[in-house]
Design an enzyme around this catalytic site. Structure first.
Site, PDB file in Angstrom:
ATOM      1  CG  ASP A   1      -2.102  -0.950   1.031  1.00 27.66           C
ATOM      2  OD1 ASP A   1      -2.267  -1.494  -0.075  1.00 27.66           O
ATOM      3  OD2 ASP A   1      -2.850  -1.156   2.002  1.00 27.66           O
TER       4      ASP A   1
ATOM      5  CG  ASN B   1      -4.950   5.433   2.503  1.00 23.05           C
ATOM      6  OD1 ASN B   1      -5.736   5.144   1.614  1.00 23.05           O
ATOM      7  ND2 ASN B   1      -4.199   4.526   3.102  1.00 23.05           N
ATOM      8  CG  ASP B   2      -4.341   8.521   6.558  1.00 24.64           C
ATOM      9  OD1 ASP B   2      -3.246   9.025   6.257  1.00 24.64           O
ATOM     10  OD2 ASP B   2      -4.443   7.338   6.946  1.00 24.64           O
TER      11      ASP B   2
ATOM     12  CE1 TYR C   1      -2.118   5.372  13.681  1.00 22.17           C
ATOM     13  CE2 TYR C   1      -1.526   7.451  12.645  1.00 22.17           C
ATOM     14  CZ  TYR C   1      -1.460   6.590  13.725  1.00 22.17           C
ATOM     15  OH  TYR C   1      -0.740   6.952  14.832  1.00 22.17           O
TER      16      TYR C   1
END
Length: 287
Positions: free
Chosen positions: A61, A134-135, A177
């Protein structure tokens, strides 16, 4: 399909065995295909990616996220082949590489367009902006005290949290996460943002799911100590604790290749539930 890029994580494929295997299989399908190889994203940027029909990523990833960062505004789709640990974003495992390449050249796939997330802040020398798939994570230093964070959503005060940090993720990033911090799994088709406090002292500190059009502003209230900003785990930036961090949906999208035989819930079972049970020394009931 005439031009294919392969970005390989050299730490995962030290002797280039998997890289050479993929190149050989591509040429067995079509010997006229032009293949460009990039090692650890060197030489791969937006301009380069626009010359490609597809970018194949060899790694986990993290390699896919790093590739996404390097080709930020590119419309070229990414196909992930997992030679890492979990590889939740990767569509292909080593065991079915040949089948996946055949499907790719036969056009038996779809392209998913995933939302991305953007954060920005003023460091005193101008506004800095970062995009991720993602974040966005705000966190304290390991050796510092608990931080206090004030959260505003669309200009209105939402809450104050004392804790280690704040995670704001896309639906794609919910299994990263965010999941480790107790946040929910969100189906990637949902157009939302997820805000999860990290290990807060407050009992009211719970995840909130927001419309993806929401504008989030976070201010750290701890004086004399800065917080750290991480986007997709690819950067770790010390930011001044007095200015707000603004987070919202990015204007950029990330195109990911998806095969029809890859069901999202099977992926959850295999890569989340099954592997978790395996780490605990248990056998998953469905197998």
């Amino acid at each position: 399909m005439k031009n294919i890029g392969i970005n390989v994580n050299t730490t995962k494929d030290l002797n280039k065995q998997m890289l050479n295997f993929i190149i050989k299989n591509i040429h067995n399908i079509d010997n006229n295909v032009n293949i460009n190889v990039y090692e650890d994203c060197v030489g791969l940027d937006e301009n380069e990616s626009n010359r490609l029909d597809v970018i194949i990523v060899l790694g986990g990833d993290g390699t896919i996220l790093n590739t996404s960062k390097n080709v930020l505004k590119s419309k070229t789709p990414i196909l992930g082949i997992n030679i890492g640990h979990l590889g939740f974003l990767a569509q292909v495992e080593i065991s079915n590489v040949k089948e996946a390449l055949n499907r790719l050249f036969m056009g038996k796939y779809t392209v998913e367009e995933r939302d991305m997330i953007q954060c920005s802040y003023d460091d005193g020398n101008g506004v800095k902006s970062y995009d991720g798939l993602n974040d966005v994570v705000l966190c304290r230093k390991v050796d510092s005290g608990i931080q206090r964070y004030d959260i505003y959503i669309n200009g209105a005060f939402y809450n104050t949290f004392n804790g280690d940090g704040i995670i704001v993720c896309t639906s794609t990033g919910s299994t990263g996460y965010n999941l480790s911090a107790g946040g929910p799994i969100i189906h990637p088709s949902l157009d939302v943002l997820c805000l999860t406090p990290m290990y807060s002292q407050f009992l009211t500190a719970r995840t909130i799911i927001l419309d993806s059009r929401s504008r989030i502003s976070i201010t750290s209230k701890k004086k004399f100590e800065n917080v750290y900003l991480s986007v997709d785990g690819q950067q770790c930036i010390e930011v001044n604790g007095f200015g707000p961090i603004k987070i919202e949906r990015s204007q950029n999208k990330r195109k990911l290749i998806k095969f029809d035989n890859n069901d999202y819930f099977n992926t959850l079972k295999e890569k989340i539930t099954f592997k978790a049970k395996g780490c605990e020394g248990e056998i998953y009931e469905g197998n």
